[in-house]
Design a protein around this motif. Structure first.
Motif, PDB file in Angstrom:
ATOM      1  N   TYR A  16     -10.888   3.364   3.022  1.00  0.00           N
ATOM      2  CA  TYR A  16      -9.691   3.712   2.280  1.00  0.00           C
ATOM      3  C   TYR A  16     -10.025   3.940   0.668  1.00  0.00           C
ATOM      4  O   TYR A  16      -9.913   3.172  -0.101  1.00  0.00           O
ATOM      5  CB  TYR A  16      -8.605   2.644   2.241  1.00  0.00           C
ATOM      6  CG  TYR A  16      -8.014   2.258   3.734  1.00  0.00           C
ATOM      7  CD1 TYR A  16      -7.314   3.287   4.571  1.00  0.00           C
ATOM      8  CD2 TYR A  16      -8.297   1.156   4.432  1.00  0.00           C
ATOM      9  CE1 TYR A  16      -6.852   3.061   5.546  1.00  0.00           C
ATOM     10  CE2 TYR A  16      -7.761   0.863   5.683  1.00  0.00           C
ATOM     11  CZ  TYR A  16      -7.052   1.829   6.240  1.00  0.00           C
ATOM     12  OH  TYR A  16      -6.802   1.406   7.515  1.00  0.00           O
ATOM     13  N   GLU A  27      -1.904  -0.644   8.854  1.00  0.00           N
ATOM     14  CA  GLU A  27      -1.752  -1.723   8.058  1.00  0.00           C
ATOM     15  C   GLU A  27      -3.086  -2.157   7.600  1.00  0.00           C
ATOM     16  O   GLU A  27      -3.666  -2.980   8.535  1.00  0.00           O
ATOM     17  CB  GLU A  27      -0.782  -2.885   9.065  1.00  0.00           C
ATOM     18  CG  GLU A  27      -0.537  -4.296   7.963  1.00  0.00           C
ATOM     19  CD  GLU A  27       0.365  -5.222   8.809  1.00  0.00           C
ATOM     20  OE1 GLU A  27       1.480  -4.819   9.146  1.00  0.00           O
ATOM     21  OE2 GLU A  27      -0.174  -6.391   9.115  1.00  0.00           O
ATOM     22  N   TRP A  62       0.804  -1.110  -0.133  1.00  0.00           N
ATOM     23  CA  TRP A  62      -0.106   0.024  -0.036  1.00  0.00           C
ATOM     24  C   TRP A  62       0.847   1.235  -0.064  1.00  0.00           C
ATOM     25  O   TRP A  62       2.030   1.161   0.489  1.00  0.00           O
ATOM     26  CB  TRP A  62      -1.011   0.009   1.052  1.00  0.00           C
ATOM     27  CG  TRP A  62      -0.338   0.105   2.455  1.00  0.00           C
ATOM     28  CD1 TRP A  62      -0.023   1.202   3.262  1.00  0.00           C
ATOM     29  CD2 TRP A  62       0.137  -1.121   3.344  1.00  0.00           C
ATOM     30  NE1 TRP A  62       0.777   0.549   4.405  1.00  0.00           N
ATOM     31  CE2 TRP A  62       0.654  -0.870   4.381  1.00  0.00           C
ATOM     32  CE3 TRP A  62       0.071  -2.521   3.100  1.00  0.00           C
ATOM     33  CZ2 TRP A  62       1.209  -1.549   5.569  1.00  0.00           C
ATOM     34  CZ3 TRP A  62       0.777  -3.403   4.063  1.00  0.00           C
ATOM     35  CH2 TRP A  62       1.104  -2.920   5.159  1.00  0.00           C
ATOM     36  N   ASN A  63       0.229   2.175  -0.611  1.00  0.00           N
ATOM     37  CA  ASN A  63       0.872   3.590  -0.520  1.00  0.00           C
ATOM     38  C   ASN A  63       0.344   4.185   0.803  1.00  0.00           C
ATOM     39  O   ASN A  63      -0.585   4.531   1.075  1.00  0.00           O
ATOM     40  CB  ASN A  63       0.361   4.526  -1.675  1.00  0.00           C
ATOM     41  CG  ASN A  63       1.220   5.781  -1.868  1.00  0.00           C
ATOM     42  OD1 ASN A  63       1.132   6.540  -0.754  1.00  0.00           O
ATOM     43  ND2 ASN A  63       1.757   5.986  -2.852  1.00  0.00           N
ATOM     44  N   LYS A  64       1.737   4.516   1.627  1.00  0.00           N
ATOM     45  CA  LYS A  64       1.222   5.266   2.916  1.00  0.00           C
ATOM     46  C   LYS A  64       0.680   6.393   3.016  1.00  0.00           C
ATOM     47  O   LYS A  64       0.246   6.984   3.923  1.00  0.00           O
ATOM     48  CB  LYS A  64       2.596   5.090   3.787  1.00  0.00           C
ATOM     49  CG  LYS A  64       3.189   3.827   4.005  1.00  0.00           C
ATOM     50  CD  LYS A  64       4.519   3.562   5.039  1.00  0.00           C
ATOM     51  CE  LYS A  64       5.468   4.437   4.366  1.00  0.00           C
ATOM     52  NZ  LYS A  64       6.898   4.203   5.294  1.00  0.00           N
ATOM     53  N   LYS A  65       0.780   7.271   1.959  1.00  0.00           N
ATOM     54  CA  LYS A  65       0.176   8.579   1.797  1.00  0.00           C
ATOM     55  C   LYS A  65      -1.386   8.392   1.696  1.00  0.00           C
ATOM     56  O   LYS A  65      -2.146   9.254   2.145  1.00  0.00           O
ATOM     57  CB  LYS A  65       0.725   9.292   0.543  1.00  0.00           C
ATOM     58  CG  LYS A  65       2.031   9.856   0.729  1.00  0.00           C
ATOM     59  CD  LYS A  65       2.379  10.874  -0.543  1.00  0.00           C
ATOM     60  CE  LYS A  65       3.652  11.552  -0.372  1.00  0.00           C
ATOM     61  NZ  LYS A  65       3.790  12.485  -1.444  1.00  0.00           N
ATOM     62  N   SER A  67      -3.396   4.667   6.070  1.00  0.00           N
ATOM     63  CA  SER A  67      -2.586   4.723   7.439  1.00  0.00           C
ATOM     64  C   SER A  67      -2.885   3.468   8.202  1.00  0.00           C
ATOM     65  O   SER A  67      -3.828   2.672   7.838  1.00  0.00           O
ATOM     66  CB  SER A  67      -3.513   5.728   8.144  1.00  0.00           C
ATOM     67  OG  SER A  67      -4.767   5.328   8.324  1.00  0.00           O
ATOM     68  N   GLU A  81       7.540   5.222   0.690  1.00  0.00           N
ATOM     69  CA  GLU A  81       6.301   5.624   0.581  1.00  0.00           C
ATOM     70  C   GLU A  81       5.144   4.310   0.512  1.00  0.00           C
ATOM     71  O   GLU A  81       3.961   4.441   0.322  1.00  0.00           O
ATOM     72  CB  GLU A  81       5.784   6.744  -0.302  1.00  0.00           C
ATOM     73  CG  GLU A  81       6.274   8.083   0.015  1.00  0.00           C
ATOM     74  CD  GLU A  81       6.007   9.127  -1.043  1.00  0.00           C
ATOM     75  OE1 GLU A  81       5.425   8.851  -1.948  1.00  0.00           O
ATOM     76  OE2 GLU A  81       6.815  10.227  -0.703  1.00  0.00           O
ATOM     77  N   ASP A 132       4.571   0.226   1.774  1.00  0.00           N
ATOM     78  CA  ASP A 132       4.810  -0.817   2.636  1.00  0.00           C
ATOM     79  C   ASP A 132       3.992  -2.025   2.393  1.00  0.00           C
ATOM     80  O   ASP A 132       3.249  -2.020   1.257  1.00  0.00           O
ATOM     81  CB  ASP A 132       4.360  -0.380   4.144  1.00  0.00           C
ATOM     82  CG  ASP A 132       5.235  -1.069   5.098  1.00  0.00           C
ATOM     83  OD1 ASP A 132       6.004  -2.109   4.891  1.00  0.00           O
ATOM     84  OD2 ASP A 132       5.114  -0.467   6.352  1.00  0.00           O
ATOM     85  N   TYR A 133       4.569  -3.314   3.107  1.00  0.00           N
ATOM     86  CA  TYR A 133       3.678  -4.402   2.759  1.00  0.00           C
ATOM     87  C   TYR A 133       3.510  -5.234   3.872  1.00  0.00           C
ATOM     88  O   TYR A 133       4.297  -5.047   4.748  1.00  0.00           O
ATOM     89  CB  TYR A 133       4.341  -5.096   1.385  1.00  0.00           C
ATOM     90  CG  TYR A 133       5.475  -5.903   1.709  1.00  0.00           C
ATOM     91  CD1 TYR A 133       5.766  -7.010   2.031  1.00  0.00           C
ATOM     92  CD2 TYR A 133       6.872  -4.980   1.842  1.00  0.00           C
ATOM     93  CE1 TYR A 133       6.703  -7.727   2.254  1.00  0.00           C
ATOM     94  CE2 TYR A 133       7.991  -5.672   2.004  1.00  0.00           C
ATOM     95  CZ  TYR A 133       8.087  -7.068   2.238  1.00  0.00           C
ATOM     96  OH  TYR A 133       9.280  -7.761   2.330  1.00  0.00           O
ATOM     97  N   LYS A 179       9.736  -0.981  -0.477  1.00  0.00           N
ATOM     98  CA  LYS A 179       9.937  -0.618   1.086  1.00  0.00           C
ATOM     99  C   LYS A 179      11.253  -0.172   1.115  1.00  0.00           C
ATOM    100  O   LYS A 179      11.505   0.634   2.081  1.00  0.00           O
ATOM    101  CB  LYS A 179       9.435  -1.831   1.722  1.00  0.00           C
ATOM    102  CG  LYS A 179       9.609  -1.570   3.302  1.00  0.00           C
ATOM    103  CD  LYS A 179       8.847  -2.612   4.110  1.00  0.00           C
ATOM    104  CE  LYS A 179       8.801  -2.547   5.626  1.00  0.00           C
ATOM    105  NZ  LYS A 179       8.208  -3.427   6.330  1.00  0.00           N
TER     106      LYS A 179
END
Length: 369
Positions: A179, A167, A159-162, A165, A264, A266-267, A258
């Motif tokens: 989301y 996990e 996912w794009n952390k921007k 929010s 920006e 994460d997984y 990552k």
């Protein structure tokens, strides 16, 4: 529909990309590609045929592989013999055509459970000789009659952390109100059906036989918010650029995203889908038993750890885990902790149902356009 990029093909491309960006050393690149089976001894590219003491290895190659061979010159000797490299792509259809024509030029092919399931029972593959290949050097469930695991691959939720929010879960992937933003799936059914079913509440150990209608209904529930990727680089770009909020992609690409500076993306391995890539040997291969000896050589755990460092492919050999650092274990999709939170593929199901399900999936997602 154009041929989709295969996982092994993408691994080679990703390795060369990282080397060209200065992210890995030449030594790491060479070790990793050797473990991947993307390098061997050869005087040329493609169209290879075996001579005495030579083993022809068929992999997915691509332009990046040609660049690698052109830059690094002579390929590698192992166990006193030669690997001759053929990059033309060992599809099931090509293997079948070779065997049917009694004109087999490949000895060892980089494939998966789909090839084992489709080709093995039809007499198109040699049985793995476990008097030569060490069955204890792979997880027991991935030592098949007609193939053996060479490394582990996974699909994971990234996912794009921007835009997201915390996990997210697989259920969140389908909740565009919680989301907002586009989602991305692959243009092939493998793992996508399993992912949709897990998101709909099916336990990871109760997936098979797959309820295709239920999976299609779940995917269709967000059809207006879906983007479909066909290459590993495409999956990275749409996440990195914020074109999608979440994507179900190969762990190798997620791992690189990552690790990027100011990452920006994460997984998580939770809700992932673990699959073995496999060596298979076409029936009547020219090198005969030498193919089994070559496979045995490539079970070396240190070489497999080099592949983990290079891309994030989990070692097939469980002995590698004792040699890994905590940082390596964290990204190893086949480590006990990470494997425990993923679903595992069923070779039996893919043998019987993959072809029909793949066509139905492609028809479904094409209808979304």
């Amino acid at each position: 529909m154009a041929r989709l990029q295969e996982f092994a093909e993408d691994c080679v491309e990703l390795a060369v990309e990282r080397y060209n960006k200065g992210q890995i050393s030449r030594r790491t690149l060479i070790q990793g590609l050797t473990a991947l089976g993307a390098v061997g001894l050869s005087s040329g590219l493609g169209g290879a045929s075996a001579a005495a003491k030579e083993v022809v290895m068929a992999t997915w190659g691509g332009d990046s592989q040609k660049a690698f061979v052109a830059v690094f010159g002579p390929l590698y000797e192992k166990a006193g013999g030669k690997f001759v490299y053929d990059e033309s792509g060992p599809s099931n259809g090509k293997i079948k055509a070779m065997v049917d024509a009694k004109n087999v030029t490949w000895d060892v092919c980089d494939a998966g459970v789909g090839a084992i399931g489709e080709l093995g029972p039809r007499g198109l593959l040699e049985k793995i000789d476990y008097s030569v290949v060490d069955k204890s050097k792979v997880p027991a469930e991935f030592a098949y009659e007609y193939g053996i695991c060479n490394y582990m691959s996974s699909f994971v939720l990234a996912w794009n952390k921007k835009q997201v929010s915390g996990e997210p879960t697989l259920a969140d992937f389908f909740d565009v109100k919680k989301y907002p933003g586009k989602r991305a799936l692959r243009k092939s059914s493998t793992a996508m059906l399993e992912m949709a079913l897990m998101a709909d509440g099916v336990p990871a150990d109760k997936l098979y036989p797959l309820d295709r209608a239920r999976a299609f209904k779940k995917i269709s529930s967000i059809k207006d918010d879906l983007i479909f990727w066909d290459t590993g680089s495409r999956s990275m770009d749409i996440l990195r650029n914020g074109d999608v909020a979440m994507a179900y992609i190969w762990n190798t690409r997620a791992n690189v995203l990552k690790r990027e500076a100011n990452a920006e993306v994460d997984y998580t391995f939770k809700g992932g889908f673990l699959m073995p890539a496999c060596w298979v040997v076409p029936k009547g291969n020219p090198a005969g038993k030498l193919a089994m000896e070559a496979i045995a050589v490539m079970q070396d755990p240190k070489a497999q750890i080099a592949l983990l460092d290079l891309l994030g492919n989990g070692p097939a050999n469980p002995a590698a885990r004792a040699l890994e650092t905590p940082e390596q274990l964290a990204i190893d999709n086949g480590s006990p902790a990470n494997a425990a939170v993923q679903a595992k593929t069923s070779a039996d199901w893919y043998r019987d149902y993959f072809a029909d399900s793949e066509k139905a999936y492609v028809d479904l997602i094409t209808s979304f356009s």
